[in-house]
Design a protein around this motif. Structure first.
Motif: not given
Length: 390
Positions: A153-170
């Motif tokens: 799981l890759h997570v980008f956290i900014g002042p007003d956003f959050l992006i999750t990029v999931r590789h896999g089932a968990a």
């Protein structure tokens, strides 16, 4: 939040679309050399790249969901219209075009974007300006195959956003979203609160894995002392999984301590600080359990090797004893065969029907032959007896 956005420098005109916190700042009239405002329009074609990998995108304000955009382009537009909101975008195995459109929209660092596209990264935490990039390794235990499945799981956290990029089932991020929406007082703390919830979900997901591995080790111990010939393979496979588990959990300890070290610098909410410290305690406990599992498997493998060696030695000793007994029997048979060979040889020679043979007309020929046979047999018997062949 608007003050923090205003302090960010404005990028060069050729740097693509500006992040939402930059767009929220009223800009001065651009110099004539700069391209006109419609230059931002060509960025919209990023929308066709969406082919279903957007799991869910939502816009929140004060802990409450206010919009449910269907595409990335809609999400970008909604966030522009509501600068005080927070965008939470969830992706699963996204395409390169989708990640690049996110990078252009939110000004994500190229190194972080490259890691998100390539995956297969070790857990880490990197800060690029106001954007935090986190890589996590989630795990789940598969009861049917008794294996540990790892996801990234890759997570980008900014002042007003959050992006999750999931590789896999968990992990199951839909449960994280439901939890946060049910506790708006926590969600309104912003992207850092969502990061805490994701970290907590990943760490909580380790608990079933720890229980499953503990059961596997108990079964392996029974199989080792039961003499199962396939147990060595199972120990080896579980040891490899524990190596991967260590790589997933051990870096998390340092990552969370790094987050805690920045509490004062980045003004983290006190309640959120307590939550993150609790996650750090759980991660430390899990990491220690995993280290113990790996050491236990090493010890079990050593014990299994010792038991296998003892079993092989016992089998070799049994074979050696059987060979010794067989050799003794062969010596006895060979001794008696040699003793019986002498009279057989004499009898065979004098049993030939030739007229001209020595001692055929001698009156003591028969007693001499019998005596010679007896002397030879007795001599051989004494020789073999002294050598313990008989």
């Amino acid at each position: 939040m608007s003050d923090r956005r205003a302090r960010r420098p404005v990028p060069p005109s050729g740097g693509g679309r500006k992040p939402v916190w930059r767009r929220a700042v009223p800009e001065a009239t651009p110099p004539p050399a700069d391209p006109p405002a419609p230059r931002q329009a060509p960025a919209e074609p990023a929308a066709p790249a969406e082919v279903g990998s957007v799991v869910q995108a939502a816009l929140y304000r004060d802990g409450t969901r206010v919009a449910n955009p269907a595409t990335l382009a809609d999400t970008f537009r909604e966030l522009r219209e509501q600068p005080d909101g927070m965008a939470w975008i969830g992706l699963a195995r996204p395409t390169e075009e989708e990640i690049l459109s996110l990078a252009a929209e939110f000004d994500l660092h190229p190194l972080a974007v490259e890691d998100a596209m390539e995956a297969h990264q070790r857990p880490k935490l990197e800060r690029y300006g106001e954007t935090l990039f986190v890589v996590l390794r989630a795990a789940r235990y598969l009861d049917a195959s008794e294996e540990v499945d790892f996801g990234e799981l890759h997570v980008f956290i900014g002042p007003d956003f959050l992006i999750t990029v999931r590789h896999g089932a968990a992990p199951d991020l839909s449960a994280v979203r439901r939890r946060m929406e049910e506790t708006p007082e926590l969600l309104k703390l912003g992207p850092e609160a969502v990061l805490y919830a994701i970290l907590d979900a990943v760490v909580d997901g380790y608990a079933p894995v720890v229980s499953g591995v503990q059961n596997d080790i108990d079964e392996i111990e029974t199989e080792v002392f039961g003499g199962d010939p396939w147990v060595s393979r199972r120990i080896y496979e579980l040891s490899r999984e524990m190596v991967e588990f260590q790589r997933a959990t051990r870096p998390l300890v340092g990552m969370l301590h790094g987050l805690m070290a920045g509490f004062a610098k980045y003004g983290t909410d006190e309640e959120l600080q307590r939550y993150l410290r609790d996650v750090a305690d759980h991660v430390t406990h899990t990491s220690e359990r995993v280290d113990g599992f790996r050491q236990a498997l090493t010890d079990i493998l050593t014990v299994n090797a010792t038991l296998v060696t003892q079993q092989q030695n016992a089998e070799m000793r049994a074979l050696a004893e059987a060979g010794f007994e067989q050799n003794e029997e062969i010596k006895k048979i060979s001794s008696w065969a040699a003793i019986l060979f002498a009279p057989t040889l004499v009898g065979t020679i004098y049993g030939m029907n030739f007229d001209d043979m020595p001692e055929l007309g001698w009156s003591f020929g028969y007693p001499f032959a019998i005596g010679l046979m007896g002397v030879v047999c007795a001599s051989l018997y004494v020789i073999f007896k002294r050598r313990d062949w008989l």
